[in-house]
Design a protein around this motif. Structure first.
Motif, short mmCIF file in Angstrom:
data_model
loop_
_atom_site.label_atom_id
_atom_site.label_comp_id
_atom_site.label_asym_id
_atom_site.label_seq_id
_atom_site.Cartn_x
_atom_site.Cartn_y
_atom_site.Cartn_z
N UNK A 17 -21.52 -76.87 25.92
CA UNK A 17 -20.27 -76.54 26.94
C UNK A 17 -19.25 -75.29 26.25
N UNK A 18 -19.22 -75.32 24.70
CA UNK A 18 -18.47 -74.37 24.24
C UNK A 18 -19.13 -72.81 24.16
N UNK A 19 -20.60 -73.07 24.21
CA UNK A 19 -21.30 -71.87 24.46
C UNK A 19 -21.20 -71.23 25.58
N UNK A 20 -20.91 -72.01 26.69
CA UNK A 20 -20.75 -71.55 28.05
C UNK A 20 -19.22 -71.15 28.29
N UNK A 21 -18.37 -71.03 27.22
CA UNK A 21 -16.99 -70.68 27.24
C UNK A 21 -15.92 -71.55 27.88
N UNK A 22 -16.46 -72.90 27.86
CA UNK A 22 -15.51 -73.93 28.47
C UNK A 22 -14.35 -74.28 27.49
N UNK A 23 -13.21 -74.37 28.08
CA UNK A 23 -12.06 -74.90 27.33
C UNK A 23 -12.41 -76.32 26.66
#
Length: 210
Positions: free
Chosen positions: A84-90
Motif C-alpha cells: 500500500x505504501x508503494x502505491x502511495x497510499x496514506x
C-alpha cells in the motif's frame, strides 16, 4: 522477490474493468501486466541459468498450527502495508488495507494447508473476504473501496508460480511448465472474481452496466 516484480495491481484491476465491460482499460492493463511478467520471468530465468540456480520448494519451518496462524497474520499485515505504501497510499489507508489483507491472506493460506482446498478456490475466497470486509469498513472510514481492496490481495498474486512456469518452459520441461502456468492463471483469474462477487453482493449499482 518475484512477487514485487509481478504487476499485481494491473492484473487485478483489469479483471474488474472487464467485468464492467470497460474493454479498453481492461485490455490495456492486462496487456501491460502480461508484458511485464514475460520480461521479468524471462530475465529471471536467464539469470538462473547463468548462476546455476533452480527453483525449489520453501524449507519446512517446523512450526505448529498456532505459530503458523499468528505469523501469517503478522507478516501478511506487514506485506500488505508495504504494498500500500508503494502505491502511495496514506498511512491510514495503508493500515486499513493491511488489516483486511492480514485476515484474507491468512484465511487463504489456512484453507490450503488445513482443508486441502485448491489454491485457486482459496484465492477466490480470500479475495471475496477482502471485498466484503472493505465494503463493511467503507461506511465507517469513507475510503475508496479500490484503494483498500486491491492492495490487500496483491500479496496473493502467484509470482513464484509464474517464475517456475517460465523456468520449466525454458529448460523444455513442458509438463511442469504447463502445471505451474495453469495454477498461476487460475489464481490470477480467481482474485478479481472474488472482488467482483463481493462488489455485486454489496453494491446494487455495480450489478448493472451503465
Amino acid at each position: 522477490s518475484m512477487l514485487f516484480i509481478v504487476p499485481g495491481f494491473p492484473f487485478i484491476t483489469s479483471g474488474i474493468d472487464l467485468a464492467k465491460l470497460d474493454m479498453r482499460s481492461g485490455l490495456e492493463r492486462l496487456a501491460y501486466a502480461v508484458l511485464v511478467v514475460m520480461v521479468a520471468t524471462l530475465a529471471a530465468w536467464m539469470m538462473a541459468l547463468l548462476l546455476h540456480l533452480t527453483p525449489v520448494d520453501f524449507m519446512n519451518l517446523h512450526l505448529n498450527t498456532t505459530q503458523y496462524f499468528v505469523l501469517r497474520l503478522l507478516f501478511s499485515f506487514c506485506g500488505v502495508f508495504g504494498f500500500s505504501v508503494m502505491f502511495n497510499s496514506p498511512v491510514k489507508i495503508a493500515a486499513t488495507a493491511a488489516a483486511i489483507g492480514a485476515v484474507s491472506n491468512t484465511l487463504r493460506l489456512e484453507l490450503v494447508d488445513l482443508s486441502t482446498c485448491p489454491p485457486a478456490i482459496a484465492a477466490f475466497l480470500g479475495a471475496l473476504t477482502a471485498g466484503l470486509l472493505a465494503s463493511l469498513l467503507k461506511a465507517y472510514v469513507g475510503y475508496p473501496r479500490v484503494s483498500i481492496t486491491v492492495p490487500s490481495i496483491v500479496i496473493m498474486v502467484p509470482g513464484l508460480y509464474l517464475y517456475k512456469a517460465i523456468y520449466n518452459l525454458g529448460i523444455m520441461s513442458l509438463s511442469d511448465a504447463a502445471v505451474w502456468m495453469t495454477s498461476a492463471l487460475l489464481i490470477i483469474a480467481a482474485l478479481p472474481l472474488g472482488l467482483i462477487f463481493a462488489r455485486i453482493v454489496t453494491d446494487k449499482t455495480f450489478r448493472y452496466c451503465t
